[in-house]
Write an enzyme that holds these catalytic residues in place. Structure first.
Site, mmCIF file in Angstrom:
data_model
loop_
_atom_site.group_PDB
_atom_site.id
_atom_site.type_symbol
_atom_site.label_atom_id
_atom_site.label_comp_id
_atom_site.label_asym_id
_atom_site.label_seq_id
_atom_site.Cartn_x
_atom_site.Cartn_y
_atom_site.Cartn_z
ATOM 1 C CE LYS A 162 -14.134 -6.708 -2.827
ATOM 2 N NZ LYS A 162 -13.306 -5.515 -3.072
ATOM 3 C CD GLU A 198 -5.651 -2.247 -3.375
ATOM 4 O OE1 GLU A 198 -6.804 -1.788 -3.432
ATOM 5 O OE2 GLU A 198 -5.391 -3.458 -3.429
ATOM 6 N NE ARG A 207 -13.313 -8.420 -7.468
ATOM 7 C CZ ARG A 207 -13.645 -7.132 -7.387
ATOM 8 N NH1 ARG A 207 -12.823 -6.207 -7.851
ATOM 9 N NH2 ARG A 207 -14.776 -6.765 -6.845
HETATM 10 C C1 LIG Z 1 -13.016 -4.292 -3.560
HETATM 11 C C2 LIG Z 1 -11.700 -3.614 -3.487
HETATM 12 C C3 LIG Z 1 -11.324 -2.612 -4.394
HETATM 13 C C4 LIG Z 1 -12.246 -2.032 -5.410
HETATM 14 O O1 LIG Z 1 -12.762 -2.956 -6.303
HETATM 15 P P1 LIG Z 1 -14.087 -2.616 -7.134
HETATM 16 O O2 LIG Z 1 -14.312 -3.834 -7.924
HETATM 17 O O3 LIG Z 1 -13.801 -1.438 -7.952
HETATM 18 O O4 LIG Z 1 -15.150 -2.341 -6.114
HETATM 19 C C5 LIG Z 1 -10.036 -2.101 -4.310
HETATM 20 N N1 LIG Z 1 -9.172 -2.529 -3.365
HETATM 21 C C6 LIG Z 1 -9.503 -3.480 -2.464
HETATM 22 C C7 LIG Z 1 -8.502 -3.907 -1.464
HETATM 23 C C8 LIG Z 1 -10.779 -4.044 -2.501
HETATM 24 O O5 LIG Z 1 -11.102 -4.967 -1.607
#
Ligand SMILES: *Cc1c(COP(=O)(O)O)cnc(C)c1O
Length: 316
Positions: A165, A201, A63
């Site tokens: 991210k 989300e 990722r």
């Molecule tokens: C990090 C994140 C998640 C969750 O991801 P994980 O890999 O399960 O920790 C979900 N939504 C957003 C916007 C994130 O930044």
């Protein structure tokens, strides 16, 4: 913490472990001015027999590489990423709480560190991994959270950076989230930016709901962050014989469900107790059976109390 320097010209240095300390950055650093940076989040855990494990670290590495491509940063290879997070967990192992008492949260960051006044990618980059111990998210059982649908703000738009991210995705959510918290909600639910109709989300966690025994989660269309917890829940639920549907989930459908929860590294699974949307206040009651079953299975595998038939955990 782990620190490596990279540049387009020379690639990545091997990196080194140093004491946790401030970084030296130019005020003109690309990351400070234009947000050229991303982060990851993962946990090191102690198993009942005292081993230290990571959960699917290769997924975080992939990722981060995807994010690096989106933000025009040199990719950190999967092997370098995994070596770095393992090293940080290993050298901080005295900070990994005992089994069941919390975890060591690992925070890899990757950003453009060199000075850049024009809006274009930096020449030089840093990859840093630091760690902080965190206590158990739920002390004494899961507590359902109350959420509010954001009516005026969206997290990400098609063609934007919501699927990675990128650091710049998070500060704009602080104002709506802070406002909802001051009014008694735990977090906000974002709907899609185009039709303001489909659930995207919950703050920085992925959304799930359950209706008539079928598990639903919004499909990944580029505006939703592909959570590793989300992926693991989908795979786990299917292995438990549940049907999982990834599709657009309208807010009306979500409100009609029997159970709802959100998923991310921090809490793993948080049951949703209620959702406020305009004039509607939908109450989901206590923790649903499917939510609880998935939570117990997944946290059991993560913590090493249950057998990991998926080979998800990696020993440090
Ligand atoms: C990090 C994140 C998640 C969750 O991801 P994980 O890999 O399960 O920790 C979900 N939504 C957003 C916007 C994130 O930044």
């Amino acid at each position: 913490m782990f620190v490596a320097n990279g540049s387009w010209e020379d690639g990545w240095s091997e990196g080194r472990m140093v004491d946790f300390q401030p970084l030296n950055l130019s005020p003109a650093a690309c990351v400070l001015n234009y947000g050229q940076g991303l982060f990851e989040g993962m946990k090191a855990r102690r198993t009942p027999d005292g081993k230290i494990t990571l959960f699917r670290p290769e997924m975080n590495a992939r990722r981060a590489a995807e994010g690096a491509r989106r933000l025009v940063m040199p990719e950190v290879s999967e092997s370098m990423f995994i070596k770095a997070v393992k090293k940080v967990a290993e050298e901080n192992k005295r900070w990994v709480p005992p089994h069941g008492k919390g975890e060591l949260y690992l925070r890899p960051i990757l950003f453009g560190s060199s000075a850049r006044l024009g809006v274009s990618p930096a020449e030089e980059y840093m990859f840093v991994v630091f760690a902080v111990p965190v206590g158990p998210y739920f002390k004494g059982g899961m507590t359902p959270i109350s959420l509010r649908v954001s009516q005026n703000h969206h997290r990400a738009a098609p063609g934007g950076s919501g699927g990675v991210k990128a650091i710049g995705n998070y500060a704009p959510g602080m104002m709506p989230s802070k406002r909802a918290k001051s009014e008694g909600y735990s977090e906000i639910i974002y709907l899609d930016a185009v039709e303001h109709n489909y659930v995207e989300e919950v703050g920085a966690a992925n959304f799930f709901c359950v209706k008539d025994g079928i598990v639903y989660t919004p499909e990944l269309t580029g505006t939703i962050l592909p959570g590793i917890t989300r992926l693991s829940i989908i795979e786990l639920a299917r292995s438990m014989g549940l049907t999982v549907v990834e599709e657009k989930v309208s807010i009306d459908f979500a409100l009609s469900c029997d159970e709802a929860f959100c998923a991310g590294t921090a809490a793993v699974i948080s049951p949703i107790g209620s959702i406020q949307h305009g004039e509607i206040e939908e109450d989901f009651g206590g923790v649903g059976d499917t939510t609880l079953a998935l939570y117990e299975r997944l946290t059991g595998i993560m913590g090493g109390a249950l057998e990991d038939s998926f080979n998800w955990t990696v020993e440090v």
